[in-house]
Design a protein around this motif. Structure first.
Motif: not given
Length: 243
Positions: A226-235, A40-47, A2-12
């Motif tokens: 569409a909003v799509f962001q990947l990132g790393v978060v540290v708490n 809490s700190g983080g960095i995010h980016s998209n394609f 389910l998680l991988f399917a969600r990634f594919l839909v978001l990429l489309l």
């Protein structure tokens, strides 16, 4: 699966969505603070290259402050875009029953943006440039639902949440081909969901997905679909339990 399917839909969705706006929304910040002294700190980016650095701190057991810096600089054969934007906010957070978290923030943002459109031969067709000012109100909620991702014989805790941001953005000092032009404003509604995978100690990978809707019809301050962001978060320094 389910998680991988969600990634594919978001990429489309990402590939289908395009926007000629001068405003590139930074991802909503969801620090999910729980107690005084937590960071809490983080960095995010998209394609598309829209990158955001974020940080938040719990000043008291209920008062949190946050800030972010977002950048986008890309130069393609038919267009060049530059976007620099900064936000700061403050608000209330509380820990709800069943280890859920509720946050309400308000804040202000400012920055600059420019865009140059060119023909295939490299001839400049139009240049747009201006300053941006923003007021926003945002609600974050970490839901009760938790799962575990099983991958390569390891178990990674998964947590989920939602956020809703309402923003009023103004485009000022606007110029078209160097000529001063009347600016625009728009109201953006951004409902998003986020998923976090705990990979090592306080380090979590975060996926943000959702939509961005402009409530006014505008030519230069339009919303991406569409909003799509990947990132790393540290708490660090928070209460035990998933957030």
């Amino acid at each position: 699966m389910l998680l991988f399917a969600r990634f594919l839909v978001l990429l489309l969705l990402l590939g289908l969505s395009s926007c000629a706006s001068l405003y590139f929304p930074p991802p909503p910040q969801v620090p999910l603070l729980t107690q005084q002294g937590e960071f809490s700190g983080g960095i995010h980016s998209n394609f598309g290259g829209n990158t955001s650095l974020q940080g938040a701190y719990a000043v008291t057991n209920g008062l949190g402050v946050m800030g972010s810096a977002s950048f986008l600089h890309r130069n393609k054969p038919k267009k060049a875009e530059n976007f620099d934007f900064f936000e700061a906010g403050a608000g209330y957070f509380t820990r709800l029953p069943d280890q859920r978290v509720l946050e309400i923030y308000g804040g202000y943002g400012l920055g600059s943006s420019d865009r140059t459109d060119r023909t295939r031969e490299g001839v400049v067709e139009q240049r747009q440039e201006g300053n941006l000012n923003k007021l926003f109100l945002q609600v974050n909620y970490s839901a009760k639902k938790h799962q575990t991702l099983h991958l390569f014989g390891n178990h990674f805790p998964l947590s989920y949440g939602t956020a809703l941001r309402l923003s009023h953005v103004e485009l000022s000092n606007f110029k078209l081909d160097g000529v001063a032009t009347r600016g625009e404003d728009n109201i953006f509604l951004e409902p998003i969901t986020f998923s976090r995978v705990q990979v090592l100690g306080p380090v979590q990978l975060q996926l943000i997905s959702g939509g961005n809707f402009g409530l006014k019809h505008r030519k230069y301050l339009r919303a991406a679909n569409a909003v799509f962001q990947l990132g790393v978060v540290v708490n660090l320094g928070g209460q035990e339990g998933r957030r």
